[in-house]
Scaffold this motif. Structure first.
Motif, PDB file in Angstrom:
ATOM      1  N   HIS A  33       0.831  -1.205   0.000  1.00  0.00           N
ATOM      2  CA  HIS A  33       0.000   0.000   0.000  1.00  0.00           C
ATOM      3  C   HIS A  33       0.870   1.261   0.000  1.00  0.00           C
ATOM      4  O   HIS A  33       0.605   2.208  -0.748  1.00  0.00           O
ATOM      5  N   HIS A  34       1.904   1.262   0.807  1.00  0.00           N
ATOM      6  CA  HIS A  34       2.817   2.410   0.851  1.00  0.00           C
ATOM      7  C   HIS A  34       3.451   2.637  -0.518  1.00  0.00           C
ATOM      8  O   HIS A  34       3.557   3.773  -0.978  1.00  0.00           O
ATOM      9  N   ARG A  35       3.853   1.570  -1.181  1.00  0.00           N
ATOM     10  CA  ARG A  35       4.461   1.671  -2.510  1.00  0.00           C
ATOM     11  C   ARG A  35       3.457   2.250  -3.513  1.00  0.00           C
ATOM     12  O   ARG A  35       3.808   3.117  -4.313  1.00  0.00           O
ATOM     13  N   GLU A  36       2.217   1.796  -3.470  1.00  0.00           N
ATOM     14  CA  GLU A  36       1.192   2.312  -4.383  1.00  0.00           C
ATOM     15  C   GLU A  36       0.959   3.807  -4.175  1.00  0.00           C
ATOM     16  O   GLU A  36       0.859   4.569  -5.140  1.00  0.00           O
ATOM     17  N   VAL A  37       0.871   4.220  -2.916  1.00  0.00           N
ATOM     18  CA  VAL A  37       0.663   5.639  -2.618  1.00  0.00           C
ATOM     19  C   VAL A  37       1.869   6.448  -3.066  1.00  0.00           C
ATOM     20  O   VAL A  37       1.718   7.512  -3.686  1.00  0.00           O
ATOM     21  N   SER A  38       3.071   5.957  -2.786  1.00  0.00           N
ATOM     22  CA  SER A  38       4.285   6.662  -3.212  1.00  0.00           C
ATOM     23  C   SER A  38       4.356   6.771  -4.725  1.00  0.00           C
ATOM     24  O   SER A  38       4.720   7.833  -5.260  1.00  0.00           O
ATOM     25  N   ASP A  39       4.010   5.706  -5.422  1.00  0.00           N
ATOM     26  CA  ASP A  39       4.023   5.740  -6.885  1.00  0.00           C
ATOM     27  C   ASP A  39       3.020   6.751  -7.423  1.00  0.00           C
ATOM     28  O   ASP A  39       3.304   7.478  -8.383  1.00  0.00           O
ATOM     29  N   ASP A  40       1.845   6.817  -6.803  1.00  0.00           N
ATOM     30  CA  ASP A  40       0.837   7.775  -7.244  1.00  0.00           C
ATOM     31  C   ASP A  40       1.276   9.208  -6.948  1.00  0.00           C
ATOM     32  O   ASP A  40       1.115  10.099  -7.784  1.00  0.00           O
ATOM     33  N   LEU A  41       1.844   9.438  -5.768  1.00  0.00           N
ATOM     34  CA  LEU A  41       2.378  10.766  -5.449  1.00  0.00           C
ATOM     35  C   LEU A  41       3.443  11.172  -6.469  1.00  0.00           C
ATOM     36  O   LEU A  41       3.457  12.305  -6.953  1.00  0.00           O
ATOM     37  N   GLN A  42       4.316  10.228  -6.803  1.00  0.00           N
ATOM     38  CA  GLN A  42       5.376  10.517  -7.769  1.00  0.00           C
ATOM     39  C   GLN A  42       4.799  10.868  -9.127  1.00  0.00           C
ATOM     40  O   GLN A  42       5.278  11.781  -9.802  1.00  0.00           O
TER      41      GLN A  42
END
Length: 99
Positions: A33-42
């Motif tokens: 989940h953290h990776r998905e959010v970070s990818d979306d923020l990026q």
């Protein structure tokens, strides 16, 4: 001396069951989940950076905030938005995550 066995009693009360296991996220689920959010923020940062090259920090910050909210993100801390916008103002692309 009579010794209490609280650990045994407590283990019995909070023993793992299929129901409790299903109700608790695993470390991997949290990491994913953290990776998905970070990818979306990026992705949002990259998009705003590409469309606002040469703009002032204030213009970048306002557009970044709007883009993040439009993507469904909670409002981000002002200090973080300012740091990202400051990087973009001088031509650097802020990178989220640990990579």
């Amino acid at each position: 001396m009579n010794e209490h066995r609280w650990a045994d009693a407590l283990t019995h009360v909070v023993a793992r069951t299929p129901e409790t296991d299903a109700a608790v996220d695993t470390d991997q689920e949290r990491a994913d989940h953290h990776r998905e959010v970070s990818d979306d923020l990026q992705a949002v940062i990259t998009r705003v950076g590409a469309t606002h090259k040469g703009d002032t920090k204030e213009v970048i910050l306002a557009n970044l905030q709007r883009a993040l909210e439009a993507s469904g993100h909670w409002p981000q801390p002002r200090s973080w938005l300012e740091a990202v916008a400051a990087d973009m103002e001088v031509g650097h692309l802020y990178r989220c995550g640990t990579e």
